[in-house]
Design a protein around this motif. Structure first.
Motif, PDB file in Angstrom:
ATOM      1  N   GLN A   1      -5.571   2.822  -8.882  1.00  7.69           N
ATOM      2  CA  GLN A   1      -5.338   4.202  -9.330  1.00  7.69           C
ATOM      3  C   GLN A   1      -3.845   4.519  -9.355  1.00  7.69           C
ATOM      4  O   GLN A   1      -3.348   5.146 -10.304  1.00  7.69           O
ATOM      5  N   GLU A   2      -3.120   4.061  -8.325  1.00  8.55           N
ATOM      6  CA  GLU A   2      -1.670   4.292  -8.276  1.00  8.55           C
ATOM      7  C   GLU A   2      -0.958   3.562  -9.418  1.00  8.55           C
ATOM      8  O   GLU A   2      -0.038   4.092 -10.037  1.00  8.55           O
TER       9      GLU A   2
ATOM     10  N   ALA B   1     -11.795   0.155  -0.762  1.00  3.42           N
ATOM     11  CA  ALA B   1     -11.118   1.435  -0.981  1.00  3.42           C
ATOM     12  C   ALA B   1      -9.612   1.261  -1.208  1.00  3.42           C
ATOM     13  O   ALA B   1      -9.025   1.900  -2.096  1.00  3.42           O
ATOM     14  N   LYS B   2      -8.952   0.380  -0.413  1.00  3.76           N
ATOM     15  CA  LYS B   2      -7.508   0.166  -0.566  1.00  3.76           C
ATOM     16  C   LYS B   2      -7.175  -0.395  -1.939  1.00  3.76           C
ATOM     17  O   LYS B   2      -6.197   0.004  -2.573  1.00  3.76           O
ATOM     18  N   SER B   3      -7.977  -1.352  -2.398  1.00  2.00           N
ATOM     19  CA  SER B   3      -7.731  -1.967  -3.710  1.00  2.00           C
ATOM     20  C   SER B   3      -7.952  -0.968  -4.830  1.00  2.00           C
ATOM     21  O   SER B   3      -7.216  -0.948  -5.818  1.00  2.00           O
ATOM     22  N   LEU B   4      -8.971  -0.117  -4.659  1.00  3.18           N
ATOM     23  CA  LEU B   4      -9.241   0.920  -5.656  1.00  3.18           C
ATOM     24  C   LEU B   4      -8.073   1.904  -5.732  1.00  3.18           C
ATOM     25  O   LEU B   4      -7.634   2.287  -6.828  1.00  3.18           O
ATOM     26  N   LYS B   5      -7.556   2.281  -4.572  1.00  2.92           N
ATOM     27  CA  LYS B   5      -6.419   3.211  -4.534  1.00  2.92           C
ATOM     28  C   LYS B   5      -5.186   2.594  -5.179  1.00  2.92           C
ATOM     29  O   LYS B   5      -4.441   3.274  -5.897  1.00  2.92           O
ATOM     30  N   LYS B   6      -4.962   1.281  -4.948  1.00  5.82           N
ATOM     31  CA  LYS B   6      -3.838   0.587  -5.574  1.00  5.82           C
ATOM     32  C   LYS B   6      -3.955   0.618  -7.086  1.00  5.82           C
ATOM     33  O   LYS B   6      -2.966   0.827  -7.798  1.00  5.82           O
TER      34      LYS B   6
ATOM     35  N   GLU C   1       0.881  -1.159   0.000  1.00  6.37           N
ATOM     36  CA  GLU C   1       0.000   0.000   0.000  1.00  6.37           C
ATOM     37  C   GLU C   1       0.922   1.214   0.000  1.00  6.37           C
ATOM     38  O   GLU C   1       2.129   1.060   0.196  1.00  6.37           O
ATOM     39  N   PRO C   2       0.396   2.414  -0.264  1.00  6.99           N
ATOM     40  CA  PRO C   2       1.284   3.578  -0.336  1.00  6.99           C
ATOM     41  C   PRO C   2       2.211   3.688   0.868  1.00  6.99           C
ATOM     42  O   PRO C   2       1.766   3.714   2.016  1.00  6.99           O
TER      43      PRO C   2
ATOM     44  N   GLN D   1     -17.588   2.428 -10.147  1.00  7.78           N
ATOM     45  CA  GLN D   1     -16.147   2.360  -9.897  1.00  7.78           C
ATOM     46  C   GLN D   1     -15.389   2.070 -11.196  1.00  7.78           C
ATOM     47  O   GLN D   1     -14.329   2.656 -11.447  1.00  7.78           O
TER      48      GLN D   1
ATOM     49  N   LYS E   1      -1.411   5.435 -12.627  1.00 10.29           N
ATOM     50  CA  LYS E   1      -0.559   6.635 -12.667  1.00 10.29           C
ATOM     51  C   LYS E   1       0.891   6.282 -12.989  1.00 10.29           C
ATOM     52  O   LYS E   1       1.560   6.994 -13.742  1.00 10.29           O
TER      53      LYS E   1
END
Length: 384
Positions: free
Chosen positions: A296-297, A289-294, A75-76, A339, A300
């Motif tokens: 997105q990262e 939410a964590k998987s979605l953020k991953k 994770e970040p 999503q 990028k």
């Protein structure tokens, strides 16, 4: 059910088994270990390499190379340590895994789904939802602190020895566990844990956590486990509080591990909880939410503006998007559609910025969606 005990597995190490183990290692791909021998290089002299490895495994002279340490993003700002075995060691582990599995698999819980034949995450989610429909609305969402890295070797060997009585095979397993790690050119002993990245590690993890499964079943609890990721379900808060104590007693008392106080909690389907990459509540199943953020990262990182837009990049995106869609469309179109739409928009926005080397809303007209369609880019929504 009569418990089978294996007294002589070494004699079952044959050329055919060695070849099947190599095919499985090749299928799973993976990088070279510290000896820098890739799967392709090992395959160039396959017959010779497999015969030499078989001889060493059978006469007791085999010793694995130290693992190559690699870190992957968790994770970040956080990374998960992997131990990458050499190709020959992965083949050896796969041989031992195939020999051991029939003596453990029939006795594992029907509610354990991780790294087992014909079982997967979607089945684990499906049975979780079925327990909800039967009135199990209170959930213990448990987390074991650094599970793979902290399993005591003595515990692993004791549990394996209950069904494997072949001393040579037991010594091979102990050698895998104690092979050590090379990190930045420095050798470090491995006195505890089974490395994430090892072929045999998932089976050893299931053998250890089967102790917990059997204790929960003995007390009449329903649960769902995927490797070290598990939940316990009950119909009332007093029941789940008792389950919490049983889990703590087994994990910390019998297994010598620790529950994470920050990540272990009692919740409900009404409040919602995360499990196997999904967020589950009483009405919806969505991407957590964590998987979605991953995701997105990752998007990028793949679309850094200084890099060039290319058809190869589109193919890379398509492979990733098909994998994401195959996993999350299990939730149903209406649950993840919004999503998926947001991720599609992010990808196209980033690709426009990458192609034009700037951020501008005007590029929405200059580089429309059909431009990406002509280059073959799929959309997540189209894969629902």
């Amino acid at each position: 059910m009569e418990v089978l005990v294996a007294h002589s597995l070494t004699g079952r190490i044959t050329e055919d088994l060695m070849y099947k183990a190599f095919k499985a290692v090749k299928k799973n791909r993976g990088a070279a270990g510290i000896d820098r021998v890739s799967i392709r290089m090992f395959e160039r002299h396959l017959e010779k390499n497999l015969k030499a490895l078989m001889r060493d495994m059978k006469d007791g002279s085999f010793w694995p190379f130290p693992l190559r340490r690699e870190y992957i993003p968790k994770e970040p700002g956080k990374f998960r340590p992997l131990g990458i075995p050499a190709v020959r060691d992965r083949v050896a582990q796969e041989v031992v895994r195939r020999l051991m599995e029939p003596y453990f698999e029939p006795y594992f819980s029907p509610y354990s789904f991780g790294f087992r034949p014909d079982r997967n995450c979607h089945q684990a989610i499906a049975i979780t939802l079925s327990w909800f429909k039967r009135g199990y609305r209170i959930v213990l969402d448990a987390d074991i602190k650094g599970f793979f890295d902290n399993i005591p070797h003595s515990l692993i060997m004791k549990l394996v020895a209950r069904k494997i009585a072949d001393g040579n095979i037991l010594r091979l397993i102990e050698k895998f566990l104690k092979s050590g790690v090379m990190e930045e050119g420095v050798f470090k002993k491995t006195e505890i844990g089974t490395p994430q990245g090892g072929v045999i590690s998932p089976l050893l993890a299931n053998i250890v956590l089967d102790v917990l499964d059997k204790e929960l079943a003995k007390h009449g609890y329903v649960f769902v486990r995927y490797a070290d990721d598990f939940i316990v379900l009950a119909k009332s808060r007093p029941e789940i509080e008792k389950a919490h104590e049983i889990v703590r007693s087994v994990i910390e008392g019998q297994l010598g591990l620790q529950l994470s106080p920050e990540k272990t909690k009692i919740t409900t389907f009404a409040e919602g909880f995360d499990f196997l990459g999904f967020h589950i509540n009483e009405s919806r199943l969505t991407i957590r939410a964590k998987s979605l953020k991953k995701l997105q990262e990752k998007i990028k990182v793949m679309t850094i503006r200084s890099h060039n837009f290319s058809d190869d990049l589109i193919q890379e995106f398509n492979a990733m998007l098909r994998g994401v869609a195959n996993y999350y469309r299990f939730a149903g179109r209406s649950h993840v559609k919004l999503q998926f739409q947001a991720l599609d928009c992010l990808i196209r926005r980033r690709l426009r910025s990458m192609k034009s080397k700037r951020i501008s809303r005007a590029d929405n007209r200059k580089i429309p969606n059909r431009f990406f369609e002509k280059h073959g880019l799929v959309s997540l929504c189209s894969l629902l």
